[in-house]
Design a protein around this motif. Structure first.
Motif, PDB file in Angstrom:
ATOM      1  N   VAL A  54       0.828  -1.218   0.000  1.00 33.63           N
ATOM      2  CA  VAL A  54       0.000   0.000   0.000  1.00 33.63           C
ATOM      3  C   VAL A  54       0.855   1.258   0.000  1.00 33.63           C
ATOM      4  CG1 VAL A  54      -2.028  -1.072   1.041  1.00 33.63           C
ATOM      5  CG2 VAL A  54      -0.265  -0.061   2.525  1.00 33.63           C
ATOM      6  N   CYS A 108       2.501   1.449   7.436  1.00 31.88           N
ATOM      7  CA  CYS A 108       1.299   1.297   6.612  1.00 31.88           C
ATOM      8  C   CYS A 108       0.284   2.405   6.842  1.00 31.88           C
ATOM      9  CB  CYS A 108       0.639  -0.060   6.878  1.00 31.88           C
ATOM     10  SG  CYS A 108      -0.092  -0.245   8.525  1.00 31.88           S
ATOM     11  N   GLU A 162      -7.340  -2.566   7.769  1.00 29.83           N
ATOM     12  CA  GLU A 162      -7.524  -2.459   6.322  1.00 29.83           C
ATOM     13  C   GLU A 162      -6.430  -3.207   5.571  1.00 29.83           C
ATOM     14  OE1 GLU A 162      -8.360   0.948   2.890  1.00 29.83           O
ATOM     15  OE2 GLU A 162      -7.583   1.546   4.856  1.00 29.83           O
ATOM     16  N   ALA A 184      -2.976   3.221   4.903  1.00 31.76           N
ATOM     17  CA  ALA A 184      -4.098   2.387   5.359  1.00 31.76           C
ATOM     18  C   ALA A 184      -3.894   2.001   6.812  1.00 31.76           C
ATOM     19  CB  ALA A 184      -4.213   1.128   4.501  1.00 31.76           C
TER      20      ALA A 184
END
Length: 297
Positions: free
Chosen positions: A207, A245, A253, A249
């Motif tokens: 991500v 992260c 998630e 997110a």
């Protein structure tokens, strides 16, 4: 309906800015994580997500950090393993690893990592002094975590060829260029590494390689599919990369996205990705995976 089995988060960090600075956390983009993150911050998020054990991974090339992390693990029923740092180029690597093993929490030392991604020499891993240090890691029964960029994958592959007795764990899938929407030459390097039986990969960090403000699961899917195809679920493990992260997110998630990306796998294959591979590769002890365990530090 059966509850989902407990998850092992094979990759997360903590840091205390009152203890030492994290010089890599600089600039406006990283400002949201420029604060202290502790196990007390992680624990409720991990428990809520069904995570029963974690692997705490080094963040800086400072010798004092690894004993600190081992002490945290010693006082925690959440942290089942620590991937620490030591100077691989030092002539006394074996003695240093033995000393770390003798510390409180030393039984939780499962691997070593160095920020190879920051080295200017693309073949740093192939230096004779580094290879000597990696042999000491193997002799100690530890794993070596690879944090490299795509252009460094060929050297990582060669190092894994030269040291078949050492397990190499590729962090963050080798940092693919998700934001650019391209897969080559990253995919070629990844497949070459995966062809060696002593290599494993973490489904982590995707991500934050994408556009943190506009990424979608479909942006990540080509890269996840490549990793799954190359390594297979038996050599793939989930990692949250918390708190990094959080730039893109939240904890839950990231786990949900990983489940979606691996949704085409069978139940046993998913168990490997979300617990089995990490338990086997890092040699994590089953008592640390008991449900309802709360960290004490």
């Amino acid at each position: 309906m059966h509850p989902q089995p407990l998850v092992i988060d094979a990759h997360h960090h903590v840091w205390d800015l009152d203890v030492r600075d994290q010089e890599w956390i600089s600039g406006e983009e990283l400002a949201p994580i420029r604060r202290t993150f502790t196990l007390d911050d992680l624990a409720p998020e991990a428990r809520a997500a069904g995570v029963g054990a974690t692997v705490l991974v080094q963040t800086v090339t400072v010798a004092e950090e690894t004993p600190e992390f081992l002490a945290l693990a010693h006082g925690s029923d959440l942290v089942a393993g620590v991937v620490g740092w030591t100077d691989l180029t030092a002539p006394d690597v074996a003695d240093t690893l033995a000393a770390l093993r003798s510390l409180p929490g030393g039984d939780r030392l499962v691997g070593i990592r160095h920020q190879v991604q920051g080295e200017t020499d693309p073949e740093w891993l192939l230096r004779p002094d580094v290879l000597r240090g990696l042999r000491a890691v193997a002799a100690a029964g530890l794993v070596y975590d690879l944090i490299v960029r795509p252009h460094q994958l060929p050297a990582a592959t060669r190092a894994a060829e030269l040291l078949p007795g050492l397990t190499f764990v590729l962090d963050h899938a080798g940092k693919p260029p998700v934001a650019l929407g391209t897969t080559r030459p990253w995919a070629d390097g990844l497949r070459a590494l995966s062809a060696l039986p002593n290599t494993v990969c973490k489904l982590s960090g995707l991500v934050t390689e994408a556009d943190p403000r506009s990424w979608t699961v479909e942006d990540l899917r080509p890269y996840a599919d490549t990793v799954i195809e190359a390594f297979g679920p038996g050599r793939l493990m989930f990692g949250s990369d918390w708190p990094v992260c959080r730039l893109a997110a939240g904890y839950a998630e990231v786990l949900d996205v990983a489940r979606e990306l691996t949704g085409r796998l069978g139940e046993d294959e998913q168990r490997s990705v979300f617990a089995g591979t990490a338990r086997r590769v890092y040699g994590l002890r089953p008592p640390s995976l008991r449900p309802g365990c709360a960290p004490q530090a």
